[in-house]
Design a protein around this motif. Structure first.
Motif, PDB file in Angstrom:
ATOM      1  N   THR A  44      29.040  23.656   9.704  1.00 26.75           N
ATOM      2  CA  THR A  44      28.971  22.358  10.301  1.00 26.75           C
ATOM      3  C   THR A  44      27.680  21.545   9.693  1.00 26.75           C
ATOM      4  N   ASP A  45      27.773  20.314   9.768  1.00 25.05           N
ATOM      5  CA  ASP A  45      26.746  19.585   9.093  1.00 25.05           C
ATOM      6  C   ASP A  45      26.674  18.208  10.176  1.00 25.05           C
ATOM      7  N   ASP A  47      24.649  15.012  11.526  1.00 26.56           N
ATOM      8  CA  ASP A  47      23.698  14.061  11.244  1.00 26.56           C
ATOM      9  C   ASP A  47      22.777  13.813  12.410  1.00 26.56           C
ATOM     10  N   GLU A 153      20.558  28.159   8.951  1.00 31.96           N
ATOM     11  CA  GLU A 153      20.751  26.880   9.863  1.00 31.96           C
ATOM     12  C   GLU A 153      19.255  26.314   9.306  1.00 31.96           C
ATOM     13  N   ASP A 155      17.463  22.040   8.486  1.00 27.60           N
ATOM     14  CA  ASP A 155      17.376  20.673   8.396  1.00 27.60           C
ATOM     15  C   ASP A 155      16.847  20.203   7.005  1.00 27.60           C
ATOM     16  N   VAL A 159      20.155  15.894   8.027  1.00 24.37           N
ATOM     17  CA  VAL A 159      21.181  16.775   8.417  1.00 24.37           C
ATOM     18  C   VAL A 159      20.887  17.945   8.836  1.00 24.37           C
ATOM     19  N   HIS A 160      21.323  18.448  10.010  1.00 26.48           N
ATOM     20  CA  HIS A 160      21.005  19.609  10.397  1.00 26.48           C
ATOM     21  C   HIS A 160      22.371  20.509  10.127  1.00 26.48           C
ATOM     22  N   PHE A 161      22.001  21.470   9.145  1.00 30.25           N
ATOM     23  CA  PHE A 161      23.164  22.502   8.684  1.00 30.25           C
ATOM     24  C   PHE A 161      23.310  23.585   9.572  1.00 30.25           C
TER      25      PHE A 161
END
Length: 169
Positions: A44-45, A47, A153, A155, A159-161
């Motif tokens: 997931t990405d 915003d 995981e 940022d 975007v938090h990936f």
């Protein structure tokens, strides 16, 4: 002398079978813990400003990241559902839109990796990639391992990936 040589060979074989490597580019203990095949479970990405979650490879992506004990890696991930075969039936004769969809639905690269266990970062040193801009770059990935779950995981650019993978046994 013969006994000493036999013990040295036996120890070397033990280290290879145990997946233990040593070298200046790897933090002690981190490489063997990360070494293995990891199946993609979730990508997931999010915003950071809006909280909107995007699934760049679908809600159930397929793929693997392989970290081998010699410090090499391979990444292969595809979107699900998979892109449909090209209308022409020929992979070399897809329309521009078909080729773009296939490209956007797959990520693949290979190279080596280094672990900085103190910082909790694995750096993917990309030697070749489907994405030309990745080739020859270092891609740092904050990670943690809890049992058989690898979480990558962090940022980047608003975007938090999140990449969650499970060890293949």
């Amino acid at each position: 002398m013969q006994l000493s040589r036999s013990l040295s060979v036996a120890y070397a074989v033990f280290l290879l079978l145990a997946g233990i490597t040593a070298g200046p580019s790897h933090a002690a203990g981190a490489l063997p813990k990360l070494a293995g095949t990891w199946r993609v479970e979730r990508i997931t990405d999010t915003d950071i400003a809006t909280g909107k979650v995007v699934y760049p490879y679908g809600e159930q992506p397929k793929g693997y990241i392989v970290y081998d004990p010699t410090g090499h890696l391979s990444v292969q991930i595809m979107r699900t559902p998979a892109v449909r075969p090209f209308a022409s039936g020929d992979d070399a004769a897809g329309s521009d839109a078909e080729v773009r969809a296939a490209y956007d639905g797959y990520v693949a690269y290979f190279g080596t990796y280094e672990v900085d266990a103190e910082r909790g970062v694995v750096v993917h040193k990309v030697e070749g990639s489907l994405m030309p801009s990745y080739t020859g770059t270092d891609q740092p990935r904050p990670f943690r391992i809890e049992g058989d779950v690898l979480t990558i995981e962090g940022d980047s650019d608003g975007v938090h990936f999140l990449r969650r993978l499970k060890r293949v046994r």
